[in-house]
Write a protein that holds these residues in place. Structure first.
Motif, PDB file in Angstrom:
ATOM      1  N   GLY A  40       0.813  -1.214   0.000  1.00 21.92           N
ATOM      2  CA  GLY A  40       0.000   0.000   0.000  1.00 21.92           C
ATOM      3  C   GLY A  40       0.842   1.258   0.000  1.00 21.92           C
ATOM      4  N   ASP A  41       0.197   2.353   0.284  1.00 28.29           N
ATOM      5  CA  ASP A  41       0.859   3.655   0.306  1.00 28.29           C
ATOM      6  C   ASP A  41       1.889   3.741   1.425  1.00 28.29           C
ATOM      7  OD1 ASP A  41      -0.732   4.521  -1.792  1.00 28.29           O
ATOM      8  OD2 ASP A  41      -2.247   5.365  -0.462  1.00 28.29           O
ATOM      9  N   VAL A  42       2.838   4.641   1.255  1.00 29.34           N
ATOM     10  CA  VAL A  42       3.849   4.898   2.278  1.00 29.34           C
ATOM     11  C   VAL A  42       3.881   6.390   2.576  1.00 29.34           C
ATOM     12  CG1 VAL A  42       5.306   2.953   1.582  1.00 29.34           C
ATOM     13  CG2 VAL A  42       5.751   5.207   0.635  1.00 29.34           C
ATOM     14  N   LEU A  43       4.325   6.716   3.772  1.00 29.43           N
ATOM     15  CA  LEU A  43       4.621   8.100   4.130  1.00 29.43           C
ATOM     16  C   LEU A  43       6.110   8.302   3.894  1.00 29.43           C
ATOM     17  CD1 LEU A  43       2.758   8.440   7.542  1.00 29.43           C
ATOM     18  CD2 LEU A  43       2.070   9.412   5.349  1.00 29.43           C
ATOM     19  N   ALA A  44       6.479   9.349   3.214  1.00 31.88           N
ATOM     20  CA  ALA A  44       7.881   9.642   2.917  1.00 31.88           C
ATOM     21  C   ALA A  44       8.317  10.888   3.674  1.00 31.88           C
ATOM     22  CB  ALA A  44       8.071   9.837   1.424  1.00 31.88           C
ATOM     23  N   PHE A  45       9.464  10.786   4.333  1.00 34.46           N
ATOM     24  CA  PHE A  45      10.031  11.888   5.096  1.00 34.46           C
ATOM     25  C   PHE A  45      11.443  12.159   4.611  1.00 34.46           C
ATOM     26  CE2 PHE A  45       7.000   9.869   7.923  1.00 34.46           C
ATOM     27  CZ  PHE A  45       6.374  10.924   8.554  1.00 34.46           C
ATOM     28  N   SER A  46      11.810  13.405   4.500  1.00 30.85           N
ATOM     29  CA  SER A  46      13.216  13.744   4.258  1.00 30.85           C
ATOM     30  C   SER A  46      13.990  13.414   5.534  1.00 30.85           C
ATOM     31  CB  SER A  46      13.362  15.222   3.917  1.00 30.85           C
ATOM     32  OG  SER A  46      13.021  16.014   5.046  1.00 30.85           O
ATOM     33  N   THR A  47      15.297  13.321   5.428  1.00 33.87           N
ATOM     34  CA  THR A  47      16.099  13.025   6.617  1.00 33.87           C
ATOM     35  C   THR A  47      15.903  14.072   7.713  1.00 33.87           C
ATOM     36  OG1 THR A  47      17.713  11.800   5.315  1.00 33.87           O
ATOM     37  CG2 THR A  47      18.447  12.594   7.461  1.00 33.87           C
TER      38      THR A  47
END
Length: 57
Positions: A40-47
């Protein structure tokens, strides 16, 4: 080029699967997904955003 990611289950996830389970993959960024819906979908975060979130918790 797509690179295989390594996922690690949250230490807050229960062993029997009844808890709210999330996994995180740390590379140049941080991706978070639902263990029960790995495709499914993911949450993406910068470092920097991931570090800020972890430090806030």
């Amino acid at each position: 080029m797509f690179q295989e990611r390594t996922w690690r289950k949250s230490t807050y996830s229960s062993a029997n699967g009844s808890g709210n389970c999330v996994e995180v993959s740390l590379a140049q960024d941080a991706l978070v997904r639902d263990t029960k819906n790995a495709s499914g979908d993911v949450l993406a975060f910068s470092t920097p955003a991931w570090r800020a979130l972890i430090n806030w918790l």
